[in-house]
Design an enzyme around this catalytic site. Structure first.
Site, short mmCIF file in Angstrom:
data_model
loop_
_atom_site.label_atom_id
_atom_site.label_comp_id
_atom_site.label_asym_id
_atom_site.label_seq_id
_atom_site.Cartn_x
_atom_site.Cartn_y
_atom_site.Cartn_z
N GLU A 188 -69.47 -34.80 -19.55
CA GLU A 188 -68.94 -34.06 -20.71
C GLU A 188 -67.64 -34.73 -21.14
O GLU A 188 -67.00 -35.39 -20.34
CB GLU A 188 -68.58 -32.61 -20.30
N LYS A 246 -63.74 -34.76 -21.87
CA LYS A 246 -62.63 -33.97 -21.32
C LYS A 246 -61.68 -33.64 -22.47
O LYS A 246 -60.95 -34.51 -22.95
CB LYS A 246 -61.92 -34.75 -20.22
N ASP A 281 -58.61 -32.32 -24.48
CA ASP A 281 -57.20 -32.28 -24.10
C ASP A 281 -56.54 -31.01 -24.66
O ASP A 281 -56.04 -30.98 -25.77
CB ASP A 281 -56.50 -33.53 -24.65
N TYR A 334 -66.68 -24.47 -20.39
CA TYR A 334 -67.40 -25.47 -19.58
C TYR A 334 -67.87 -24.96 -18.23
O TYR A 334 -68.53 -25.70 -17.51
CB TYR A 334 -66.59 -26.76 -19.44
N LYS A 346 -60.34 -40.91 -16.62
CA LYS A 346 -59.25 -40.82 -17.59
C LYS A 346 -59.17 -42.08 -18.45
O LYS A 346 -59.19 -43.19 -17.92
CB LYS A 346 -57.92 -40.64 -16.86
N CYS A 378 -23.32 -42.70 -44.43
CA CYS A 378 -24.63 -42.56 -45.07
C CYS A 378 -25.07 -43.90 -45.68
O CYS A 378 -24.30 -44.52 -46.43
CB CYS A 378 -24.57 -41.48 -46.15
N CYS A 385 -24.92 -43.30 -49.69
CA CYS A 385 -23.73 -42.96 -50.48
C CYS A 385 -22.43 -43.23 -49.72
O CYS A 385 -21.35 -42.93 -50.21
CB CYS A 385 -23.78 -41.50 -50.93
N CYS A 434 -25.77 -36.34 -43.61
CA CYS A 434 -24.84 -36.62 -44.70
C CYS A 434 -24.61 -35.32 -45.44
O CYS A 434 -25.56 -34.69 -45.88
CB CYS A 434 -25.49 -37.65 -45.64
N CYS A 437 -25.38 -36.91 -52.75
CA CYS A 437 -25.97 -38.13 -52.17
C CYS A 437 -27.29 -38.44 -52.88
O CYS A 437 -28.18 -37.59 -52.94
CB CYS A 437 -26.21 -37.94 -50.68
S1 IVH Z 1 -64.38 -28.78 -15.23
C1 IVH Z 1 -62.33 -27.55 -10.95
N1 IVH Z 1 -64.89 -29.70 -17.59
O1 IVH Z 1 -59.44 -30.83 -17.22
C2 IVH Z 1 -61.97 -27.75 -12.36
N2 IVH Z 1 -62.62 -29.46 -16.97
O2 IVH Z 1 -57.99 -31.10 -14.04
C3 IVH Z 1 -63.23 -27.83 -13.15
N3 IVH Z 1 -61.03 -30.03 -18.74
O3 IVH Z 1 -57.57 -28.27 -16.10
C4 IVH Z 1 -62.91 -28.26 -14.49
N4 IVH Z 1 -62.51 -30.56 -20.26
O4 IVH Z 1 -58.91 -27.65 -18.08
C5 IVH Z 1 -63.93 -29.37 -16.73
N5 IVH Z 1 -65.50 -30.47 -19.68
C6 IVH Z 1 -64.55 -30.12 -18.81
C7 IVH Z 1 -63.18 -30.21 -19.14
C8 IVH Z 1 -62.25 -29.87 -18.19
C9 IVH Z 1 -61.23 -30.44 -20.00
C10 IVH Z 1 -59.70 -29.82 -18.13
C11 IVH Z 1 -59.61 -28.56 -17.32
C12 IVH Z 1 -58.80 -28.91 -16.09
C13 IVH Z 1 -58.57 -30.38 -16.23
C14 IVH Z 1 -58.95 -31.09 -14.97
#
Ligand code: IVH
Length: 660
Positions: A109, A111, A113, A218, A305, A398, A401, A416, A421
């Site tokens: 999946e 991740k 943010d 998720y 990551k 500035c 001016c 300023c 100005c």
């Molecule tokens: S599963 C045991 N799935 O990533 C934790 N986490 O440290 C299981 N996050 O704080 C998390 N997308 O908030 C999972 N598709 C996803 C995610 C996801 C973002 C975040 C989650 C967690 C951090 C991982």
């Protein structure tokens, strides 16, 4: 049809439209039609409060303000994920899994943010939302989660369960929010993650409601010895219940997982929201117990990551921008480089403190990245490559001016303070004519600068005398007769704008679009703001100390009043036209509220009066038409009696409302 039935029907319809829009991203009706239904429901619930329920879509607008956050203990701790930074980390993860089990596959999946949160439903109704906190104990954010349109208030089945997911803000919402904040001179959020976190950690749920938050679910919280479904089946199940779930892909081998993770990284900018990695999970949840956990994270999942995109380039110069309020912002002029699909040649350096802290010097090679993928920023100096660059010194005058610069109270910024100005004046004109202010089409940055330099435009008044120079302007290269005529027409029609646009256009510090609307609606006319007092301003919702002080200061300055009078003489409208009901029972009436009402809060009474075209003010004068006096009314009532102003009891007020 009776009200109860219609309310149920509207709730179902609106929930379905919300689902299509916010979860499926596939709306089936127009905004106008949607608003019509929502308004009908709001009205019905107001008229028949006995049928109003917590899971009504009208309850998403926020309004609940907490004194503080309540702690919530998580039934099962919210763990985090271990990280993989490259392909070999992913393969090492697979090796570890293989030590425990041998017949398994993976789900991958994106991740997202944002910030993790848990939602608890009882018999299908949302009862609690909490942040992750330290994993064991989080904070109750139910009031804010309820405002997130993709979070169902009730599920398709009356099940009791806990789910977890990520609250986030998509890029478009983030950009719009920051644009708004920039206009209101509020500090900008660095990235969508901070914006989402900042919105969720608000005690006033109206703020969260205004921030376009979103949430992907998720996981379903279950004890490992109870699970039966796979992760992919779980996601499908959650989707059927009405949740917005994270898209996933299933794979049998780690080779495919690696390929998919790298592909997600490559395509990360195609997502409408920011993602900072890919999450790889073993699909067979019944194996989780065997694979097990470390103290912090499950061993059956890992986060791949992405590499932060940082690019090296050279600072060729440091220039200075002078903002509308005189704030000086140093900007690095860079050797142009490509970063995340666009060419970057400038990066903000915020202020001199930022430059000195990082010891940034002209001629340095630096690493830059797009903060929150949007505004380029200097991350660090590559010190090994430093030659003989001179340490940075901030300008003291500035750049436009030459006025000696002053420090703001916070000491972070220089500004300023010369009211004439040229840089400030040009910025002020640009702001006045901009789309969200007076919206004068054709009067953009380039023309304003040009007309300023040539003396046609010096201040806002000159916009409305431009037609006097029409004959000269049309002869100028680059402007045909037609374009000048069009511009003059747009200028003319801006005169009839409603007052909130003018108020915003004046560029009063801290008075952004929303506050302008609130103030214009409250006072009705900018002339009625001339006498405004800090206490009265502060009594208005949305107006805090900073805004109140700034507005009072603006309206007690003679020059500003002279500007307003001149604009008025030139035909510019000073009145709020917005939604004033021209044929309500209180149209053109000024009403003062005092004492305690039994059936309404102050805000509710004000809303009813405004809906009927009236205006609520805070002090009684000869101009007041009515005083609405509740229980224990004090000096305002006495004053009304002295001045002979009509006094309405709450009963009179209700009778009038009902008689319409
Ligand atoms: S599963 C045991 N799935 O990533 C934790 N986490 O440290 C299981 N996050 O704080 C998390 N997308 O908030 C999972 N598709 C996803 C995610 C996801 C973002 C975040 C989650 C967690 C951090 C991982």
């Amino acid at each position: 049809m009776d009200a109860e039935k219609r309310i149920a029907e509207l709730k179902e319809k609106i929930n379905q439209y919300d689902y299509e829009y916010h979860v499926l991203d596939d709306p089936t009706i127009s905004d106008v039609e949607y608003d019509k239904l929502l308004n009908e429901l709001t009205q019905l619930e107001e008229d028949h409060p006995q049928y109003k329920r917590d899971d009504s879509p009208t309850q998403r607008v926020g309004g609940k303000v907490l004194d503080g956050f309540t702690k919530v203990e998580h039934s099962i701790p919210m763990m985090s994920l271990a990280n993989a930074f490259d392909e070999s980390d992913l393969r090492a993860f697979d090796e570890r899994v293989r030590k425990y089990v041998d017949d398994y596959s993976y789900v991958v999946e994106a991740k997202v943010d944002g910030l993790a949160a848990s939602l608890i439903y009882e018999e299908g109704k949302l009862v609690r939302a909490a942040t992750r906190g330290n994993g064991q104990v989080g904070e109750d954010i139910t009031h804010n989660a309820r405002t997130i349109k993709s979070v169902p208030l009730s599920l398709n089945k009356a099940v009791s369960l806990e789910v977890r997911g990520e609250i986030f803000m998509n890029r478009a919402a983030f950009m719009a929010l920051n644009e708004k904040r920039a206009k209101a001179e509020e500090p900008l959020f660095k990235n969508p993650r901070n914006a989402a976190a900042g919105s969720v950690r608000q005690l006033d749920s109206k703020i969260a409601a205004s921030r376009s938050l979103d949430m992907f679910i998720y996981s379903l919280v279950e004890r490992d010895d109870e699970v039966t479904m796979t992760q992919s089946e779980t996601i499908d199940y959650l989707k059927d219940l009405g949740f917005k779930t994270n898209p996933y892909q299933c794979f049998d081998s780690i080779d495919e997982v690696v390929e998919a993770s790298i592909a997600i990284e490559k395509n990360r900018h195609d997502y409408k929201y920011e993602i900072d990695g890919a999450v790889v999970k073993v699909n067979q949840k019944p194996l989780y117990k065997t694979i097990g956990y470390t103290a912090k994270s499950p061993k059956w999942a890992i986060a791949y990551k992405f590499k932060a995109e940082e690019v090296a380039t050279t600072i060729n110069a440091i220039k200075y921008q002078v903002g509308r309020t005189g704030q000086i912002t140093p900007v690095a002029v860079l050797e142009p480089v490509e970063i995340q699909g666009s060419t970057v040649s400038r990066a903000t350096l915020h202020n001199d403190r930022y430059i000195l802290d990082k010891d940034i010097r002209v001629g340095d090679d630096v690493l830059i990245r797009k903060a929150g993928d949007i505004i380029p920023e200097v991350v660090a100096v590559i010190e090994e490559r430093r030659d003989m660059q001179e340490p940075f010194t901030m300008i003291s005058h500035c750049p436009k001016c030459d006025t000696p610069l002053k420090r703001t109270e916070s000491k972070a910024d220089l500004y300023c303070d010369n009211p004439s100005c040229p840089a400030k004046k040009v910025e002020a004109l640009i702001h006045f004519a901009s789309r969200k202010a007076m919206n004068i089409e054709g009067l953009g940055n380039r023309i304003i600068e040009l007309f300023y330099n040539e003396g046609y435009l010096q201040d806002i008044r000159d916009i409305y005398t431009l037609q006097e120079h029409k004959d000269v302007l049309v002869t100028r290269a680059g402007f045909g007769q037609k374009s000048i005529e069009k511009l003059l027409k747009h200028i003319e029609s801006s005169k009839s704008n409603s007052a909130e646009l003018l108020l915003f256009g004046l560029g009063i510090r801290y008075v952004g679009e929303k506050v302008s609307r609130v103030l214009a609606m409250h006072y009705g006319s900018l002339f009625d703001m001339i006498e405004c007092k800090i206490e009265d301003l502060r009594a208005i919702d949305e107006v805090g100390d900073k805004i109140a002080q700034s507005v009072e200061a603006y309206f007690s300055n003679e020059e500003n009043i002279a500007l307003l009078r001149d604009l008025h003489d030139q035909g510019v409208n000073m009145k709020y036209k917005g939604h004033v009901n021209q044929s309500g029972i209180f149209t053109d009436k000024t009403i003062v509220l005092t004492g305690k009402l039994e059936h309404f809060t102050r805000d509710e009474a004000r809303e009813r009066i405004e809906a009927e075209g009236g205006k609520v003010t805070s002090s009684v004068s000869k101009k007041t038409d009515f005083v609405l006096a509740g229980e224990d009314a004090g000096s305002k009532l006495t004053k009304a009696q002295e001045l002979g102003v009509d006094v309405l009891t709450e009963e009179d007020f209700i009778n009038r409302l009902e008689s319409k």
